[in-house]
Write a protein that holds these residues in place. Structure first.
Motif, PDB file in Angstrom:
ATOM      1  N   ASP A 243       0.857  -1.180   0.000  1.00 36.09           N
ATOM      2  CA  ASP A 243       0.000   0.000   0.000  1.00 36.09           C
ATOM      3  C   ASP A 243       0.895   1.233   0.000  1.00 36.09           C
ATOM      4  O   ASP A 243       1.635   1.469   0.954  1.00 36.09           O
ATOM      5  CB  ASP A 243      -0.887  -0.033   1.262  1.00 36.09           C
ATOM      6  CG  ASP A 243      -1.843   1.138   1.347  1.00 36.09           C
ATOM      7  OD1 ASP A 243      -1.856   1.984   0.432  1.00 36.09           O
ATOM      8  OD2 ASP A 243      -2.580   1.216   2.347  1.00 36.09           O
ATOM      9  N   SER A 245       1.350   5.261   0.068  1.00 37.82           N
ATOM     10  CA  SER A 245       0.562   6.390   0.580  1.00 37.82           C
ATOM     11  C   SER A 245       0.223   7.341  -0.551  1.00 37.82           C
ATOM     12  O   SER A 245       0.937   7.455  -1.535  1.00 37.82           O
ATOM     13  CB  SER A 245       1.341   7.131   1.665  1.00 37.82           C
ATOM     14  OG  SER A 245       2.491   7.731   1.104  1.00 37.82           O
ATOM     15  N   LYS A 247      -2.663   9.181  -3.358  1.00 34.44           N
ATOM     16  CA  LYS A 247      -3.552   8.702  -4.414  1.00 34.44           C
ATOM     17  C   LYS A 247      -3.166   9.372  -5.726  1.00 34.44           C
ATOM     18  O   LYS A 247      -2.369  10.287  -5.744  1.00 34.44           O
ATOM     19  CB  LYS A 247      -4.998   9.091  -4.089  1.00 34.44           C
ATOM     20  CG  LYS A 247      -5.553   8.475  -2.832  1.00 34.44           C
ATOM     21  CD  LYS A 247      -6.901   7.828  -3.143  1.00 34.44           C
ATOM     22  CE  LYS A 247      -7.490   7.127  -1.952  1.00 34.44           C
ATOM     23  NZ  LYS A 247      -6.578   6.137  -1.384  1.00 34.44           N
ATOM     24  N   ARG A 293       5.951  13.331   0.563  1.00 33.65           N
ATOM     25  CA  ARG A 293       6.742  12.122   0.591  1.00 33.65           C
ATOM     26  C   ARG A 293       5.824  10.905   0.474  1.00 33.65           C
ATOM     27  O   ARG A 293       4.782  10.851   1.103  1.00 33.65           O
ATOM     28  CB  ARG A 293       7.426  12.116   1.941  1.00 33.65           C
ATOM     29  CG  ARG A 293       8.588  11.265   2.116  1.00 33.65           C
ATOM     30  CD  ARG A 293       9.735  11.470   1.186  1.00 33.65           C
ATOM     31  NE  ARG A 293      10.793  10.705   1.813  1.00 33.65           N
ATOM     32  CZ  ARG A 293      11.758  11.262   2.505  1.00 33.65           C
ATOM     33  NH1 ARG A 293      11.858  12.551   2.564  1.00 33.65           N
ATOM     34  NH2 ARG A 293      12.650  10.510   3.113  1.00 33.65           N
ATOM     35  N   PHE A 295       5.217   6.918   1.153  1.00 33.80           N
ATOM     36  CA  PHE A 295       5.670   5.780   1.943  1.00 33.80           C
ATOM     37  C   PHE A 295       4.963   4.553   1.406  1.00 33.80           C
ATOM     38  O   PHE A 295       3.934   4.659   0.731  1.00 33.80           O
ATOM     39  CB  PHE A 295       5.326   5.968   3.413  1.00 33.80           C
ATOM     40  CG  PHE A 295       5.820   7.259   3.979  1.00 33.80           C
ATOM     41  CD1 PHE A 295       7.180   7.484   4.138  1.00 33.80           C
ATOM     42  CD2 PHE A 295       4.937   8.271   4.350  1.00 33.80           C
ATOM     43  CE1 PHE A 295       7.648   8.688   4.660  1.00 33.80           C
ATOM     44  CE2 PHE A 295       5.392   9.476   4.869  1.00 33.80           C
ATOM     45  CZ  PHE A 295       6.756   9.685   5.024  1.00 33.80           C
ATOM     46  N   THR A 297       3.806   0.539   2.651  1.00 31.77           N
ATOM     47  CA  THR A 297       3.838  -0.614   3.536  1.00 31.77           C
ATOM     48  C   THR A 297       3.759  -1.844   2.642  1.00 31.77           C
ATOM     49  O   THR A 297       3.178  -1.795   1.565  1.00 31.77           O
ATOM     50  CB  THR A 297       2.666  -0.629   4.532  1.00 31.77           C
ATOM     51  OG1 THR A 297       1.455  -0.899   3.828  1.00 31.77           O
ATOM     52  CG2 THR A 297       2.552   0.693   5.276  1.00 31.77           C
ATOM     53  N   PRO A 341       7.525   1.223   7.533  1.00 27.91           N
ATOM     54  CA  PRO A 341       7.158   1.386   6.124  1.00 27.91           C
ATOM     55  C   PRO A 341       8.376   1.809   5.321  1.00 27.91           C
ATOM     56  O   PRO A 341       9.251   2.518   5.848  1.00 27.91           O
ATOM     57  CB  PRO A 341       6.109   2.509   6.152  1.00 27.91           C
ATOM     58  CG  PRO A 341       5.529   2.452   7.531  1.00 27.91           C
ATOM     59  CD  PRO A 341       6.668   2.042   8.416  1.00 27.91           C
ATOM     60  N   ASP A 418     -11.030   3.652   1.688  1.00 30.10           N
ATOM     61  CA  ASP A 418      -9.766   3.630   0.994  1.00 30.10           C
ATOM     62  C   ASP A 418      -9.873   2.449   0.045  1.00 30.10           C
ATOM     63  O   ASP A 418     -10.788   1.658   0.174  1.00 30.10           O
ATOM     64  CB  ASP A 418      -8.660   3.383   2.026  1.00 30.10           C
ATOM     65  CG  ASP A 418      -7.329   3.906   1.542  1.00 30.10           C
ATOM     66  OD1 ASP A 418      -7.229   4.248   0.358  1.00 30.10           O
ATOM     67  OD2 ASP A 418      -6.396   3.956   2.356  1.00 30.10           O
TER      68      ASP A 418
END
Lengths: 434, 115
Positions: A243, A245, A247, A293, A295, A297, A341, A418
């Motif tokens: 996932d 971060s 969109k 930024r 990230f 996971t 992450p 989400d």
């Protein structure tokens, strides 16, 4: 002076000029639209100002004259043949008939000679910016009267206001269309982008079944969730879920970087923690200047056939743990050591842990879009996911489990805010490797 | 149905310590409110985010905290968190936030002299 009888001069002639004029009429898309205050105010104002009973905003169509606004007369359209507006649009000047009963242009007109008894008509063409006359603003009386130069100028100004209103509406219609077009384009791009982030089909793993599900977020933007299943060498397989971060297109680009780095990394080493460390460096170095930024996971599982199912090596980067579904129908989290992450800091450390997936057991890898869905406003939570998966009977395999989750998500009241992705694997009975 | 999340952020200052107290649920829907409430600490200042009254945090919320850690290091201010309850702590632990960000028990514990 044009033809004497109006029927001669305004018969709809299929000339180039007229067909282009009709195109302009279509372009403004005003024909047969509902009555509307802006135009009604202008006709009311014109009637009051000139002291006449009737004022009309007309649009001249192929074979009729349609009234966008008709103050003082309960008629929405007349045929083009007797219509005086059809004459009025043949020139670029105001068209004034002070006494229609004596005016040679109009005396034979049925609107003049007939029941209506029209005597005074003054119409100003509604001229588009590119020179086409769509119709008129006209004032009508049943008594003859004169129109001074000042009054003619006022009527022309009022017609200009009508035309401004029509131009404004055309412009906003264009903007709405352009926006719709851009939205369609963006959605299409988002869809293809999203498809490119997920494998078109899952490979077959001997002795196991795998299924995946992906639910886009209700916002319609490209989410950062991804999953992947691929072979990483002789009799070894990788399951990956992640996932990123953010969109949209930028997040999608980072998602592609993450997915491909993990794939390439696992060709060089089958240790998931080493691959996460590589991805961390790639993201940290590659995206250092990026704002905001990004990230990521991720949960990486490498499977190898073992005596009673599969041996797993698992590493997580800030990702929710996988859920194990045991043969007895219970389910629980597969806790493993991991790391933060990826993309956060350069000196992040990741650890791998060993686990096993026995014949008859299942494993769910998921993104937090699943556990953070809400039913009636309340968070589903890991507990909710465990509840959906619990009570599995031993015969229920990956495709049925994925379907169960999909049905649950589609059921009324489950709100996936989400995007959510999940991978399910179930280990079947298989011969022990040689 | 639409769910209206309860979330608020209130900022206070005590010397060099800016303290932002969060209440309620921090998720996709409320992160914009947090971002709007975030101060811009000057170099040498401390930003402490008080998580004691936070009942829920999702990954978008954690990403904001991680981004603050990155900004603090780049811009020379310091960043700390007041320890949350066990549910939120569990999500922070999943992301190994403690490896990188200082946890304190009270906002006043975050003053630079003690950091």
């Amino acid at each position: 002076m044009e033809g004497l009888a109006h029927t001669d001069e305004d018969a709809p002639v299929a000339t180039d000029q007229e067909s282009r004029r009709l195109e302009a009429v279509r372009r403004y898309a005003v024909l047969d639209t509902p009555e509307d205050g802006a135009f009604d105010r202008i006709t009311a104002l014109a009637a009051r100002h000139f002291g006449v009973p009737i004022a009309i905003v007309s649009i001249v169509d192929t074979d009729r004259i349609w009234f966008k606004s008709h103050h003082g007369i309960d008629v929405r359209e007349v045929g083009r043949d007797p219509g005086l507006c059809a004459s009025a649009i043949m020139q670029h000047e105001p068209w004034v008939v002070e006494d229609a009963a004596t005016d040679p242009r109009t005396l034979a007109n049925p609107l003049v000679a007939g029941e209506l008894g029209l005597r005074f008509y003054a119409g100003v063409p509604l001229t588009t910016h590119d020179g086409f006359n769509l119709g008129t603003l006209c004032v009508i009386d049943q008594a003859p009267r004169e129109l001074s130069d000042d009054e003619t100028a006022t009527l022309s100004d009022m017609a200009a206001i009508v035309m401004d209103e029509l131009e404004l509406r055309l412009a906003s219609r264009r903007i709405v269309h352009q926006e719709q077009h851009l939205r369609d384009l963006a959605e299409e791009t988002a869809r293809s982008l999203q498809e490119s982030l997920l494998p078109p089909r899952l490979p077959e793993i001997p002795g196991a079944e795998v299924a995946a599900l992906y639910v886009p977020s209700t916002s319609g933007e490209v989410g950062g969730d991804f999953y992947d299943v691929f072979e990483v060498g002789a009799d070894a397989w990788a399951l990956v879920i992640g996932d990123v971060s953010g969109k949209g297109a930028k997040a999608a680009a980072v998602t592609a970087l993450a997915r491909h780095t993990i794939r390439t990394g696992l060709l060089a080493t089958s240790d998931p923690s080493a691959v996460l460390a590589t991805l961390n460096r790639a993201m940290f170095l590659g995206l250092q200047g990026a704002r905001p930024r990004h990230f990521c996971t991720a949960l990486v599982v490498v499977l190898r056939p073992a005596a009673r199912g599969f041996a797993l090596t698992v590493a997580a980067a800030g990702h929710p743990p996988a859920i194990v579904m045991r043969a007895d129908g219970t389910a629980g989290e597969l806790s493993v050591a991991g790391g933060p992450p990826v993309g956060w800091h350069a000196d992040a450390r990741f650890a791998s842990a060993d686990a096993e997936l026995r014949s008859g057991e299942g494993l769910l890898l998921y993104t937090d879009g699943l556990s953070e869905a809400r039913t009636a406003g309340a968070l589903v939570g890991v507990e909710g996911v465990l509840e959906v998966l619990g009570g599995r009977d031993a015969g229920e395999r990956a495709p049925q489990l994925a379907e169960r989750l999909t049905r649950w998500l589609a059921a009324g009241g489950v709100d996936v805010r989400d995007d959510a992705a999940a991978l399910v694997i179930t280990a079947g009975e298989r011969a022990a490797p040689a | 149905m639409t769910f209206e999340p309860e979330f608020s952020a209130s900022l206070s200052r005590d010397g060099d310590v800016l303290s932002l107290r969060l209440t309620g649920e921090l998720d996709l829907a409320t992160v914009p409110e947090l971002e709007a409430a975030l101060p811009r600490p000057a170099a040498g200042e401390v930003l402490v985010i008080d998580l004691r009254n936070l009942s829920f945090i999702d990954s978008t919320g954690i990403h904001v905290l991680m981004g603050l850690d990155v900004s603090a290091r780049e811009q020379g201010w310091s960043f700390a968190l007041v320890r949350p309850g066990p549910d939120v702590q569990r999500v922070l632990d999943l992301c190994h936030v403690g490896d990188r960000v200082r946890f304190v028990d009270r906002p006043t514990d975050a003053s630079p002299a003690l950091g």
